[in-house]
Design a protein around this motif. Sequence first.
Motif, PDB file in Angstrom:
ATOM      1  N   ALA A   1       0.845  -1.198   0.000  1.00 21.98           N
ATOM      2  CA  ALA A   1       0.000   0.000   0.000  1.00 21.98           C
ATOM      3  C   ALA A   1       0.878   1.244   0.000  1.00 21.98           C
ATOM      4  CB  ALA A   1      -0.921   0.008   1.216  1.00 21.98           C
ATOM      5  N   THR A   2       0.654   2.099  -0.953  1.00 23.31           N
ATOM      6  CA  THR A   2       1.393   3.354  -1.010  1.00 23.31           C
ATOM      7  C   THR A   2       0.649   4.314  -1.928  1.00 23.31           C
ATOM      8  OG1 THR A   2       3.583   4.340  -1.239  1.00 23.31           O
ATOM      9  CG2 THR A   2       2.911   2.805  -2.981  1.00 23.31           C
ATOM     10  N   ILE A   3       1.136   5.516  -1.978  1.00 24.19           N
ATOM     11  CA  ILE A   3       0.605   6.514  -2.909  1.00 24.19           C
ATOM     12  C   ILE A   3       1.676   6.728  -3.961  1.00 24.19           C
ATOM     13  CG2 ILE A   3      -0.226   8.869  -3.193  1.00 24.19           C
ATOM     14  CD1 ILE A   3      -1.008   8.790  -0.186  1.00 24.19           C
ATOM     15  N   HIS A   4       1.427   6.238  -5.154  1.00 18.33           N
ATOM     16  CA  HIS A   4       2.369   6.413  -6.257  1.00 18.33           C
ATOM     17  C   HIS A   4       2.314   7.854  -6.739  1.00 18.33           C
ATOM     18  CE1 HIS A   4       3.260   2.117  -6.692  1.00 18.33           C
ATOM     19  NE2 HIS A   4       2.002   1.937  -6.325  1.00 18.33           N
ATOM     20  N   ALA A   5       3.421   8.348  -7.243  1.00 20.78           N
ATOM     21  CA  ALA A   5       3.514   9.744  -7.692  1.00 20.78           C
ATOM     22  C   ALA A   5       2.423  10.081  -8.702  1.00 20.78           C
ATOM     23  CB  ALA A   5       4.894  10.019  -8.276  1.00 20.78           C
TER      24      ALA A   5
ATOM     25  N   MET B   1      -6.526  20.318   3.275  1.00 20.11           N
ATOM     26  CA  MET B   1      -6.137  19.334   4.263  1.00 20.11           C
ATOM     27  C   MET B   1      -7.093  18.132   4.302  1.00 20.11           C
ATOM     28  SD  MET B   1      -5.347  19.618   8.356  1.00 20.11           S
ATOM     29  CE  MET B   1      -4.218  20.963   8.207  1.00 20.11           C
ATOM     30  N   ASP B   2      -8.393  18.389   4.277  1.00 20.17           N
ATOM     31  CA  ASP B   2      -9.360  17.289   4.314  1.00 20.17           C
ATOM     32  C   ASP B   2      -9.196  16.350   3.121  1.00 20.17           C
ATOM     33  OD1 ASP B   2     -10.478  18.099   6.704  1.00 20.17           O
ATOM     34  OD2 ASP B   2     -12.106  19.232   5.763  1.00 20.17           O
ATOM     35  N   GLN B   3      -8.845  16.889   1.976  1.00 20.37           N
ATOM     36  CA  GLN B   3      -8.630  16.065   0.789  1.00 20.37           C
ATOM     37  C   GLN B   3      -7.355  15.232   0.921  1.00 20.37           C
ATOM     38  OE1 GLN B   3      -8.841  19.571  -1.752  1.00 20.37           O
ATOM     39  NE2 GLN B   3     -10.550  18.625  -2.885  1.00 20.37           N
ATOM     40  N   VAL B   4      -6.336  15.815   1.544  1.00 16.17           N
ATOM     41  CA  VAL B   4      -5.090  15.082   1.789  1.00 16.17           C
ATOM     42  C   VAL B   4      -5.379  13.900   2.718  1.00 16.17           C
ATOM     43  CG1 VAL B   4      -2.776  15.197   2.816  1.00 16.17           C
ATOM     44  CG2 VAL B   4      -3.618  17.093   1.406  1.00 16.17           C
ATOM     45  N   ILE B   5      -6.109  14.170   3.795  1.00 15.44           N
ATOM     46  CA  ILE B   5      -6.463  13.118   4.759  1.00 15.44           C
ATOM     47  C   ILE B   5      -7.271  12.025   4.071  1.00 15.44           C
ATOM     48  CG2 ILE B   5      -7.837  12.622   6.835  1.00 15.44           C
ATOM     49  CD1 ILE B   5      -6.913  15.448   7.846  1.00 15.44           C
ATOM     50  N   GLN B   6      -8.200  12.417   3.231  1.00 18.12           N
ATOM     51  CA  GLN B   6      -9.023  11.451   2.500  1.00 18.12           C
ATOM     52  C   GLN B   6      -8.162  10.578   1.574  1.00 18.12           C
ATOM     53  OE1 GLN B   6     -11.982  13.279  -0.044  1.00 18.12           O
ATOM     54  NE2 GLN B   6     -13.352  11.523   0.174  1.00 18.12           N
ATOM     55  N   LEU B   7      -7.202  11.168   0.899  1.00 18.84           N
ATOM     56  CA  LEU B   7      -6.298  10.426   0.030  1.00 18.84           C
ATOM     57  C   LEU B   7      -5.514   9.381   0.828  1.00 18.84           C
ATOM     58  CD1 LEU B   7      -4.839   9.975  -2.711  1.00 18.84           C
ATOM     59  CD2 LEU B   7      -3.275  11.814  -2.054  1.00 18.84           C
ATOM     60  N   PHE B   8      -4.974   9.787   1.959  1.00 19.94           N
ATOM     61  CA  PHE B   8      -4.204   8.870   2.799  1.00 19.94           C
ATOM     62  C   PHE B   8      -5.098   7.778   3.394  1.00 19.94           C
ATOM     63  CE2 PHE B   8      -0.884  11.831   2.203  1.00 19.94           C
ATOM     64  CZ  PHE B   8       0.297  11.216   2.563  1.00 19.94           C
ATOM     65  N   ASP B   9      -6.301   8.154   3.810  1.00 25.08           N
ATOM     66  CA  ASP B   9      -7.237   7.154   4.339  1.00 25.08           C
ATOM     67  C   ASP B   9      -7.579   6.105   3.290  1.00 25.08           C
ATOM     68  OD1 ASP B   9      -7.390   8.204   6.891  1.00 25.08           O
ATOM     69  OD2 ASP B   9      -9.268   9.284   6.542  1.00 25.08           O
ATOM     70  N   SER B  10      -7.776   6.540   2.061  1.00 26.31           N
ATOM     71  CA  SER B  10      -8.145   5.588   1.010  1.00 26.31           C
ATOM     72  C   SER B  10      -7.009   4.610   0.710  1.00 26.31           C
ATOM     73  CB  SER B  10      -8.570   6.324  -0.262  1.00 26.31           C
ATOM     74  OG  SER B  10      -7.472   6.939  -0.889  1.00 26.31           O
ATOM     75  N   LYS B  11      -5.776   5.049   0.831  1.00 24.90           N
ATOM     76  CA  LYS B  11      -4.629   4.193   0.526  1.00 24.90           C
ATOM     77  C   LYS B  11      -4.192   3.342   1.714  1.00 24.90           C
ATOM     78  CE  LYS B  11      -3.896   5.010  -3.711  1.00 24.90           C
ATOM     79  NZ  LYS B  11      -3.838   3.929  -4.692  1.00 24.90           N
ATOM     80  N   PHE B  12      -4.184   3.929   2.906  1.00 26.15           N
ATOM     81  CA  PHE B  12      -3.611   3.241   4.053  1.00 26.15           C
ATOM     82  C   PHE B  12      -4.633   2.775   5.090  1.00 26.15           C
ATOM     83  CE2 PHE B  12      -0.228   6.156   2.569  1.00 26.15           C
ATOM     84  CZ  PHE B  12       0.689   5.199   2.166  1.00 26.15           C
ATOM     85  N   GLY B  13      -5.865   3.221   4.983  1.00 26.13           N
ATOM     86  CA  GLY B  13      -6.912   2.831   5.927  1.00 26.13           C
ATOM     87  C   GLY B  13      -7.035   1.327   6.123  1.00 26.13           C
ATOM     88  N   PRO B  14      -7.045   0.560   5.024  1.00 26.53           N
ATOM     89  CA  PRO B  14      -7.180  -0.898   5.181  1.00 26.53           C
ATOM     90  C   PRO B  14      -6.008  -1.570   5.913  1.00 26.53           C
ATOM     91  CG  PRO B  14      -7.729  -0.234   2.942  1.00 26.53           C
ATOM     92  CD  PRO B  14      -7.150   0.972   3.625  1.00 26.53           C
ATOM     93  N   THR B  15      -4.883  -0.877   6.060  1.00 28.64           N
ATOM     94  CA  THR B  15      -3.713  -1.478   6.712  1.00 28.64           C
ATOM     95  C   THR B  15      -3.682  -1.223   8.223  1.00 28.64           C
ATOM     96  OG1 THR B  15      -2.269   0.445   6.421  1.00 28.64           O
ATOM     97  CG2 THR B  15      -2.367  -1.154   4.594  1.00 28.64           C
ATOM     98  N   LEU B  16      -4.625  -0.435   8.726  1.00 30.67           N
ATOM     99  CA  LEU B  16      -4.622  -0.115  10.151  1.00 30.67           C
ATOM    100  C   LEU B  16      -5.008  -1.333  10.981  1.00 30.67           C
ATOM    101  CD1 LEU B  16      -6.262   3.423  10.113  1.00 30.67           C
ATOM    102  CD2 LEU B  16      -3.840   2.858  10.274  1.00 30.67           C
TER     103      LEU B  16
END
Length: 189
Positions: A15-19, A29-44
């Motif tokens: 899981a990562t965010i590719h360039a 900020m809320d959009q940044v958080i949403q992007l990270f949640d979509s990529k890394f949320g399942p790994t929590l």
Amino acid sequence: MNKSEELIKKLGLDATIHAEEIPDIDLYMDQVIQLFDSKFGPTLRNTDEKVLTKTMINNYAKGKLFIPIKNKKYSKQHIMLINLIYQLKGALSINDIKTTMDPINEKIDSEHFNLEDFYKHSVALQQANAKSFFTEMQAHEQEIDQMEMEEDLKHLLLITSLANMSNAYRKAAELLVDELISNKKEHKK
């Protein structure tokens, strides 16, 4: 499926965010958080955990872990830097992360440094590390499976083995951070 395959699947090491997945437009900020949640949320580990919060981002900004933001928006560069911080925060202290990020932040405006190229190399290494981890995990598991003892004790041995390896990798990273600090002091003389 053996333990290592199950564990790898749950870990989501790939899981990562590719360039190329980072928008070219600046995000709030809320959009940044949403992007990270979509990529890394399942790994929590559990649902109470947060991938990234406003407080975390604000603390990173106040601590100068990444370049200053403009107009409350985060650029592609900011998202790459925040992802690098995210990758480091599980193993290093905030001070060690700052020490690690300082050379990147200092070079961002240099014509000789391309953050996106650096970031792509970082993601490629992360992907390679996931494959290496899987191979290493299987080797540990096979070694422990050959030992004659109860299954619950084998499980405990796997836990202690992984914790030992984790500590070794963290300590090695800390020694490299110390080397950065030492080199910086030498250049100031």
